[in-house]
Design a protein around this motif. Structure first.
Motif, PDB file in Angstrom:
ATOM      1  N   ILE A 181     -53.008 -29.365 128.287  1.00 43.86           N
ATOM      2  CA  ILE A 181     -52.984 -30.521 127.408  1.00 43.86           C
ATOM      3  C   ILE A 181     -51.538 -30.927 127.114  1.00 43.86           C
ATOM      4  N   ASP A 182     -51.271 -32.216 127.109  1.00 47.42           N
ATOM      5  CA  ASP A 182     -49.943 -32.731 126.764  1.00 47.42           C
ATOM      6  C   ASP A 182     -49.723 -32.617 125.259  1.00 47.42           C
ATOM      7  N   LEU A 183     -48.683 -31.869 124.848  1.00 51.76           N
ATOM      8  CA  LEU A 183     -48.326 -31.741 123.433  1.00 51.76           C
ATOM      9  C   LEU A 183     -46.845 -32.078 123.243  1.00 51.76           C
ATOM     10  N   GLN A 184     -46.391 -33.100 123.927  1.00 48.49           N
ATOM     11  CA  GLN A 184     -44.993 -33.518 123.866  1.00 48.49           C
ATOM     12  C   GLN A 184     -44.533 -33.759 122.429  1.00 48.49           C
ATOM     13  N   GLY A 185     -43.337 -33.262 122.112  1.00 50.49           N
ATOM     14  CA  GLY A 185     -42.785 -33.467 120.775  1.00 50.49           C
ATOM     15  C   GLY A 185     -41.698 -32.453 120.467  1.00 50.49           C
ATOM     16  N   HIS A 186     -42.084 -31.214 120.241  1.00 50.49           N
ATOM     17  CA  HIS A 186     -41.104 -30.151 120.012  1.00 50.49           C
ATOM     18  C   HIS A 186     -40.108 -30.121 121.167  1.00 50.49           C
ATOM     19  N   THR A 187     -40.627 -30.217 122.384  1.00 45.48           N
ATOM     20  CA  THR A 187     -39.823 -30.495 123.583  1.00 45.48           C
ATOM     21  C   THR A 187     -40.594 -31.522 124.405  1.00 45.48           C
ATOM     22  N   LYS A 188     -39.899 -32.142 125.345  1.00 47.71           N
ATOM     23  CA  LYS A 188     -40.551 -33.189 126.139  1.00 47.71           C
ATOM     24  C   LYS A 188     -41.582 -32.625 127.105  1.00 47.71           C
ATOM     25  N   GLY A 189     -41.480 -31.347 127.414  1.00 44.86           N
ATOM     26  CA  GLY A 189     -42.440 -30.732 128.327  1.00 44.86           C
ATOM     27  C   GLY A 189     -43.383 -29.762 127.653  1.00 44.86           C
ATOM     28  N   GLY A 243     -48.509 -23.250 121.399  1.00 42.99           N
ATOM     29  CA  GLY A 243     -47.100 -22.891 121.523  1.00 42.99           C
ATOM     30  C   GLY A 243     -46.372 -23.183 120.224  1.00 42.99           C
ATOM     31  N   ASP A 244     -45.242 -23.903 120.320  1.00 47.27           N
ATOM     32  CA  ASP A 244     -44.488 -24.315 119.130  1.00 47.27           C
ATOM     33  C   ASP A 244     -44.697 -25.797 118.808  1.00 47.27           C
ATOM     34  N   ALA A 245     -45.608 -26.456 119.533  1.00 43.82           N
ATOM     35  CA  ALA A 245     -45.778 -27.899 119.392  1.00 43.82           C
ATOM     36  C   ALA A 245     -46.565 -28.285 118.144  1.00 43.82           C
TER      37      ALA A 245
END
Length: 272
Positions: free
Chosen positions: A147-155, A170-172
């Motif tokens: 799943i895309d969780l872009q934010g904390h990092t772009k990937g 993760g950390d997202a």
């Protein structure tokens, strides 16, 4: 490597949260025919040996994102999966100088011998396979979708475990959300990621630095804090890896204190 007594918690049947060096957690998901190791920690302890002792199936190694506390252990494995958006970040966080700093502290603390530190520094990086959004891994009894969780990092990516209805974030998505880093996206993107996650079919989520399952509804608490980022009303913080002024918005909830660290730049880029 030196003997290490692992702290392992089965947070849900066949889902194990394993505490790595410096309190970082990695996650093992055991299917009937295959397993997934979600993140690799620092690599100071022999994680590969542990995983192989816990399963009797093949396994894949996936990274939630490219930061060092989630990927430095990659050299214990022949290949890993990482989202393309964090390739550069991964390279930056796996530089030899960073590894040297980690092992120096580990030796000082008695967590590594000098020989182990030397061996650690000699290990090459593994083959990197692209972790593609939408990919579904059939583990046997558990289907895991990227799943895309872009934010904390772009990937940054998450892993949606469909049968147990659990999202690994993760950390997202977590109580301690850092979006002040150069590699972080705008507050707007982070908010959009949080809001989109609520549409996914899961009931609980598991973060990288804790060994408890949070209810999906707790994401609404994080969203509320994210919507109220304002440097004028939020307290300043001194943080590493950032030359800009960092601010914190925080709130106490039934599931711990939420803390979001951000900069004016992340707010301004949200408005543009």
């Amino acid at each position: 490597m030196q003997k290490h007594d692992w702290n392992i918690k089965e947070v849900y049947p066949n889902i194990f949260q394993i505490e790595d060096y410096k309190g970082v957690h990695v996650t093992l998901i055991k299917g009937e025919k295959e397993a997934i190791l979600w993140d690799m920690g620092y690599g100071v302890y022999d994680l590969k040996q542990l995983i192989e002792s816990l399963i009797d199936t093949p396994f894949k190694v996936l990274a939630s994102h490219g930061h060092l506390d989630h990927t430095l252990g990659c050299t214990q494995f022949d290949e890993i999966y990482l989202a393309k958006g964090d390739y550069k970040l991964f390279e930056e966080n796996n530089q030899q100088l960073i590894k040297e700093k980690v092992v120096t502290k580990a030796v000082q603390k008695g967590d590594m011998t000098e020989k182990e530190a030397g061996d650690y520094l000699k290990k090459p990086l593994p083959k990197i396979n692209e972790l593609i959004i939408g990919t579904v891994f059939d583990l046997g009894g558990i289907h895991a979708e990227v799943i895309d969780l872009q934010g904390h990092t772009k990937g940054s990516v998450g892993l949606l475990l469909k049968e147990p209805e659990i999202l690994l974030t993760g950390d997202a998505i977590c109580n301690d959300l850092w979006i002040y880093l150069p590699e972080s996206d705008s507050a707007k993107v982070c908010l959009e990621t949080l809001e989109k996650s609520l549409k996914l079919p899961f009931k609980q989520f598991l973060v990288a630095h804790k060994d408890i399952l949070y209810p999906k509804s707790h994401i609404n608490d994080i969203i509320e804090v994210m919507k109220n980022l304002n440097s004028k009303d939020c307290r300043p913080r001194t943080m590493y890896f950032c030359d800009d002024d960092v601010y914190e918005n925080h709130k106490s909830t039934d599931y711990g204190t939420i803390s979001i660290l951000f900069t004016e730049e992340k707010l301004k880029s949200s408005e543009s």
